[in-house]
Design an enzyme around this catalytic site. Sequence first.
Site, PDB file in Angstrom:
ATOM      1  N   TYR A 134       0.860  -1.184   0.000  1.00  0.00           N
ATOM      2  CA  TYR A 134       0.000   0.000   0.000  1.00  0.00           C
ATOM      3  C   TYR A 134       0.897   1.235   0.000  1.00  0.00           C
ATOM      4  O   TYR A 134       2.062   1.169   0.374  1.00  0.00           O
ATOM      5  CB  TYR A 134      -0.866   0.060   1.266  1.00  0.00           C
ATOM      6  CG  TYR A 134      -1.621  -1.197   1.605  1.00  0.00           C
ATOM      7  CD1 TYR A 134      -2.857  -1.461   1.028  1.00  0.00           C
ATOM      8  CD2 TYR A 134      -1.107  -2.117   2.520  1.00  0.00           C
ATOM      9  CE1 TYR A 134      -3.560  -2.608   1.355  1.00  0.00           C
ATOM     10  CE2 TYR A 134      -1.801  -3.265   2.854  1.00  0.00           C
ATOM     11  CZ  TYR A 134      -3.032  -3.512   2.264  1.00  0.00           C
ATOM     12  OH  TYR A 134      -3.721  -4.644   2.584  1.00  0.00           O
ATOM     13  N   HIS A 282     -11.867  -4.859  -3.774  1.00  0.00           N
ATOM     14  CA  HIS A 282     -11.283  -5.317  -2.502  1.00  0.00           C
ATOM     15  C   HIS A 282     -12.143  -6.422  -1.873  1.00  0.00           C
ATOM     16  O   HIS A 282     -12.286  -6.506  -0.653  1.00  0.00           O
ATOM     17  CB  HIS A 282     -11.130  -4.146  -1.525  1.00  0.00           C
ATOM     18  CG  HIS A 282      -9.927  -4.251  -0.635  1.00  0.00           C
ATOM     19  ND1 HIS A 282      -8.767  -3.555  -0.876  1.00  0.00           N
ATOM     20  CD2 HIS A 282      -9.690  -4.963   0.490  1.00  0.00           C
ATOM     21  CE1 HIS A 282      -7.882  -3.817   0.058  1.00  0.00           C
ATOM     22  NE2 HIS A 282      -8.412  -4.686   0.900  1.00  0.00           N
TER      23      HIS A 282
END
Length: 384
Positions: A134, A282
């Site tokens: 991330y 996601h």
Amino acid sequence: MDMNNSFPISVEDFRHFAKKRLPNFLFDYIDGGSNDERTMAANIADFEDYCLKQQVMSDVGSVNTSTELCGQTASMPLALAPVGMAGMMARRGEVQAAKAAKAAGVPFTCSTVGVCSVEEIKQASTSIPWFQLYMLRDRDVVLQILERAKLAGCNTLIFTVDLAVAGMRHRDYRNGMLAEGLKAKWSMFSQLATRPRWLMDVGCLGGPHAIGNLSDVVDNPNSMAAFKAFIDSQFDPSVTWKDITWLRSVWDGKLIIKGVLEVDDARQAVDAGADGVVVSNHGGRQLDGVASSISKLPAVVDALDKQIDVFMDGGVRSGIDVVKAVALGAKGVLIGRPWVWAMAARQEAGITALLTRFQQEIEVAMALMGVNRIAELNADLIDH
């Protein structure tokens, strides 16, 4: 069917056994989605909107499910997706998954927030995983993690872009995982007490219970609370495509952007220098109410017109789902929950069985559709 006396075959079978073996808060962490979980449900249900075309009397005596994913040969168009905290679902879970993936001939993706570090995974499985990351507030930490991945030999970076803020996952609050106070702690303790096998296998023998890839950047690497505080502090809602351009400048391997649903974002990924995108919501764990991944896949494929590779994840529960996604233009799919359920249910052997079943289902579907090679799958073989 009496599940107590059967061996798990389908993804739903593995999910059933995983629910019986995991403490409830861990099962819900994997099983749940955000808010009312409508997007999570749509990810699965919307595969039914696409029907395969059966073609008979074709020579299908040489069906081959192999393909190439990010420059490496794979036995089928499938990779194991990054799953945070997978090492809490079985002892050294990421290592078990990497071993099973290598044996099956498919890529495994190491999560930034997995229990096992990329170095442990590489050493134990003797394979080089893909690596997921991330964008963190501290760019020096990003560079430090990237360097670890490079030194471990990783050449493919899966970069997740749909986590500017964390989704509202109600199950995690209900079972005490995200709640605070004595009541929440008692709730989790009582859940652990009902799973003595997990307590022995993972709780007692599965340590260290840390986030391996962040061990160098967290003050107390043996404290899960410290890791949670660090991760919470590192969410960066200010990230833009300029940051991906910067990432491209410091990472010389394959760069796959994960978390794209809209055509405009997919084009931005191309402009930023990505080698591929993953059409993904996601797993329904972020913004509830958005469209399913499979329903968004065709538009992204058409818009990018083979400029870069397009993958997808979310709702893939069988080899037939894989075939549908590939026929709609995906280079391959990533599966997350299925491999974690299989591992929680039957350890590494469970993942091996699951991947064997997926490949068999892909092979049978291709034969009954009259094709011998993955490259022959296309949208003309889909009714919608």
